[in-house]
Motif scaffolding. Structure first.
Motif, PDB file in Angstrom:
ATOM      1  N   MET A   1       0.582  -1.151   0.017  1.00  0.00           N
ATOM      2  CA  MET A   1      -0.247   0.103  -0.006  1.00  0.00           C
ATOM      3  C   MET A   1       0.829   1.316  -0.164  1.00  0.00           C
ATOM      4  O   MET A   1       0.292   2.301  -0.034  1.00  0.00           O
ATOM      5  N   SER A   2       2.045   1.083   0.146  1.00  0.00           N
ATOM      6  CA  SER A   2       3.218   2.314   0.147  1.00  0.00           C
ATOM      7  C   SER A   2       2.949   3.159  -1.027  1.00  0.00           C
ATOM      8  O   SER A   2       3.110   4.288  -1.147  1.00  0.00           O
ATOM      9  N   ALA A   3       3.063   2.462  -2.199  1.00  0.00           N
ATOM     10  CA  ALA A   3       2.985   2.912  -3.647  1.00  0.00           C
ATOM     11  C   ALA A   3       1.910   3.958  -3.708  1.00  0.00           C
ATOM     12  O   ALA A   3       1.896   5.113  -4.079  1.00  0.00           O
ATOM     13  N   PRO A   4       0.484   3.668  -3.561  1.00  0.00           N
ATOM     14  CA  PRO A   4      -0.696   4.607  -3.851  1.00  0.00           C
ATOM     15  C   PRO A   4      -0.532   5.676  -2.642  1.00  0.00           C
ATOM     16  O   PRO A   4      -0.865   6.777  -3.032  1.00  0.00           O
ATOM     17  N   ILE A   5       0.065   5.322  -1.411  1.00  0.00           N
ATOM     18  CA  ILE A   5       0.149   6.313  -0.498  1.00  0.00           C
ATOM     19  C   ILE A   5       1.218   7.604  -0.982  1.00  0.00           C
ATOM     20  O   ILE A   5       0.954   8.537  -0.916  1.00  0.00           O
ATOM     21  N   ALA A   6       2.186   6.783  -1.415  1.00  0.00           N
ATOM     22  CA  ALA A   6       3.351   7.900  -1.975  1.00  0.00           C
ATOM     23  C   ALA A   6       3.027   8.813  -3.074  1.00  0.00           C
ATOM     24  O   ALA A   6       3.299   9.791  -3.311  1.00  0.00           O
ATOM     25  N   ARG A   7       2.146   8.135  -3.847  1.00  0.00           N
ATOM     26  CA  ARG A   7       1.725   8.847  -4.903  1.00  0.00           C
ATOM     27  C   ARG A   7       0.500  10.079  -4.725  1.00  0.00           C
ATOM     28  O   ARG A   7       0.610  11.021  -5.163  1.00  0.00           O
ATOM     29  N   ARG A   8       0.077   9.629  -3.631  1.00  0.00           N
ATOM     30  CA  ARG A   8      -0.843  10.685  -3.028  1.00  0.00           C
ATOM     31  C   ARG A   8      -0.018  11.836  -2.427  1.00  0.00           C
ATOM     32  O   ARG A   8      -0.455  12.983  -2.503  1.00  0.00           O
ATOM     33  N   LEU A   9       0.926  11.700  -1.555  1.00  0.00           N
ATOM     34  CA  LEU A   9       1.804  12.688  -0.976  1.00  0.00           C
ATOM     35  C   LEU A   9       2.713  13.487  -1.705  1.00  0.00           C
ATOM     36  O   LEU A   9       2.919  14.376  -1.413  1.00  0.00           O
ATOM     37  N   VAL A  10       3.358  12.748  -2.785  1.00  0.00           N
ATOM     38  CA  VAL A  10       4.236  13.323  -3.555  1.00  0.00           C
ATOM     39  C   VAL A  10       3.552  13.971  -4.783  1.00  0.00           C
ATOM     40  O   VAL A  10       3.178  12.991  -5.645  1.00  0.00           O
ATOM     41  N   PRO A  11       3.730  15.119  -5.034  1.00  0.00           N
ATOM     42  CA  PRO A  11       3.080  15.713  -6.450  1.00  0.00           C
ATOM     43  C   PRO A  11       3.882  15.751  -7.517  1.00  0.00           C
ATOM     44  O   PRO A  11       5.005  15.128  -7.636  1.00  0.00           O
ATOM     45  N   GLY A  12       3.397  15.539  -8.719  1.00  0.00           N
ATOM     46  CA  GLY A  12       4.110  15.029  -9.832  1.00  0.00           C
ATOM     47  C   GLY A  12       3.781  13.850 -10.343  1.00  0.00           C
ATOM     48  O   GLY A  12       3.486  12.924  -9.671  1.00  0.00           O
ATOM     49  N   ARG A  13       4.316  13.695 -11.608  1.00  0.00           N
ATOM     50  CA  ARG A  13       4.231  12.182 -12.425  1.00  0.00           C
ATOM     51  C   ARG A  13       5.682  11.909 -12.485  1.00  0.00           C
ATOM     52  O   ARG A  13       6.385  12.573 -13.080  1.00  0.00           O
ATOM     53  N   GLY A  14       5.888  10.463 -12.236  1.00  0.00           N
ATOM     54  CA  GLY A  14       7.197  10.166 -12.514  1.00  0.00           C
ATOM     55  C   GLY A  14       7.509   8.881 -11.672  1.00  0.00           C
ATOM     56  O   GLY A  14       6.619   8.348 -10.810  1.00  0.00           O
ATOM     57  N   ALA A  15       8.540   8.410 -11.635  1.00  0.00           N
ATOM     58  CA  ALA A  15       9.136   7.295 -10.950  1.00  0.00           C
ATOM     59  C   ALA A  15       9.011   7.453  -9.521  1.00  0.00           C
ATOM     60  O   ALA A  15       9.827   8.265  -8.957  1.00  0.00           O
ATOM     61  N   ALA A  16       8.116   6.807  -8.610  1.00  0.00           N
ATOM     62  CA  ALA A  16       8.144   7.149  -7.315  1.00  0.00           C
ATOM     63  C   ALA A  16       8.491   5.961  -6.582  1.00  0.00           C
ATOM     64  O   ALA A  16       7.978   5.671  -5.527  1.00  0.00           O
ATOM     65  N   LEU A  17       9.485   5.209  -7.132  1.00  0.00           N
ATOM     66  CA  LEU A  17      10.060   4.074  -6.281  1.00  0.00           C
ATOM     67  C   LEU A  17      10.822   4.288  -4.993  1.00  0.00           C
ATOM     68  O   LEU A  17      10.784   3.810  -3.869  1.00  0.00           O
ATOM     69  N   GLY A  18      11.422   5.301  -5.050  1.00  0.00           N
ATOM     70  CA  GLY A  18      11.996   5.975  -3.871  1.00  0.00           C
ATOM     71  C   GLY A  18      11.147   6.372  -2.883  1.00  0.00           C
ATOM     72  O   GLY A  18      11.178   6.151  -1.524  1.00  0.00           O
ATOM     73  N   HIS A  19      10.233   7.310  -3.046  1.00  0.00           N
ATOM     74  CA  HIS A  19       9.365   7.714  -2.256  1.00  0.00           C
ATOM     75  C   HIS A  19       8.265   6.176  -1.884  1.00  0.00           C
ATOM     76  O   HIS A  19       7.966   6.442  -0.421  1.00  0.00           O
ATOM     77  N   ALA A  20       8.000   5.504  -2.587  1.00  0.00           N
ATOM     78  CA  ALA A  20       7.106   4.420  -2.258  1.00  0.00           C
ATOM     79  C   ALA A  20       7.971   3.613  -1.232  1.00  0.00           C
ATOM     80  O   ALA A  20       7.505   2.953  -0.408  1.00  0.00           O
ATOM     81  N   ALA A  21       9.405   3.471  -1.372  1.00  0.00           N
ATOM     82  CA  ALA A  21      10.262   2.550  -0.544  1.00  0.00           C
ATOM     83  C   ALA A  21      10.169   3.340   0.706  1.00  0.00           C
ATOM     84  O   ALA A  21      10.317   2.633   1.961  1.00  0.00           O
ATOM     85  N   LEU A  22      10.597   4.559   1.008  1.00  0.00           N
ATOM     86  CA  LEU A  22      10.420   5.355   2.152  1.00  0.00           C
ATOM     87  C   LEU A  22       9.143   5.501   2.807  1.00  0.00           C
ATOM     88  O   LEU A  22       9.002   5.319   4.066  1.00  0.00           O
ATOM     89  N   THR A  23       8.026   5.405   1.993  1.00  0.00           N
ATOM     90  CA  THR A  23       6.711   5.332   2.812  1.00  0.00           C
ATOM     91  C   THR A  23       6.519   4.026   3.390  1.00  0.00           C
ATOM     92  O   THR A  23       5.893   3.919   4.399  1.00  0.00           O
ATOM     93  N   GLY A  24       6.908   2.918   2.634  1.00  0.00           N
ATOM     94  CA  GLY A  24       6.734   1.573   3.083  1.00  0.00           C
ATOM     95  C   GLY A  24       7.551   1.383   4.292  1.00  0.00           C
ATOM     96  O   GLY A  24       7.025   0.876   5.372  1.00  0.00           O
ATOM     97  N   ALA A  25       8.778   1.842   4.371  1.00  0.00           N
ATOM     98  CA  ALA A  25       9.620   1.824   5.563  1.00  0.00           C
ATOM     99  C   ALA A  25       8.886   2.643   6.939  1.00  0.00           C
ATOM    100  O   ALA A  25       8.852   2.114   8.086  1.00  0.00           O
ATOM    101  N   LEU A  26       8.432   3.731   6.440  1.00  0.00           N
ATOM    102  CA  LEU A  26       7.871   4.604   7.520  1.00  0.00           C
ATOM    103  C   LEU A  26       6.518   3.828   8.076  1.00  0.00           C
ATOM    104  O   LEU A  26       6.324   3.802   9.320  1.00  0.00           O
ATOM    105  N   LEU A  27       5.735   3.110   7.050  1.00  0.00           N
ATOM    106  CA  LEU A  27       4.355   2.541   7.681  1.00  0.00           C
ATOM    107  C   LEU A  27       4.872   1.414   8.538  1.00  0.00           C
ATOM    108  O   LEU A  27       4.178   1.032   9.437  1.00  0.00           O
ATOM    109  N   VAL A  28       5.899   0.616   8.321  1.00  0.00           N
ATOM    110  CA  VAL A  28       6.290  -0.659   9.016  1.00  0.00           C
ATOM    111  C   VAL A  28       6.831  -0.020  10.439  1.00  0.00           C
ATOM    112  O   VAL A  28       6.721  -0.766  11.216  1.00  0.00           O
TER     113      VAL A  28
END
Length: 72
Positions: A1-28
């Protein structure tokens, strides 16, 4: 669920792999903290707390996608 959450938190379109990884780590991390400190005498497994956070959000995303016609 970190990728959809990261997409909502970070503006813009693009590769959000780093943001999703950080969001997932924060969620855990938050789920681990909540699992250890939610009930004073019981330590819950992290997976239980993570599923309590992720399941309602997943159902919300599925309901929204179905309402908009993109539910697959």
């Amino acid at each position: 669920m970190s990728a959809p959450i990261a997409r909502r938190l970070v503006p813009g379109r693009g590769a959000a792999l780093g943001h999703a990884a950080l969001t997932g780590a924060l969620l855990v991390l938050v789920a681990d903290f909540a699992a250890q400190h939610a009930l004073p005498s019981v330590q819950l497994p992290v997976g239980v707390v993570t599923s309590l956070i992720g399941a309602p959000y997943l159902l919300l995303l599925l309901a929204r996608a179905n309402r908009l016609g993109g539910g697959g």
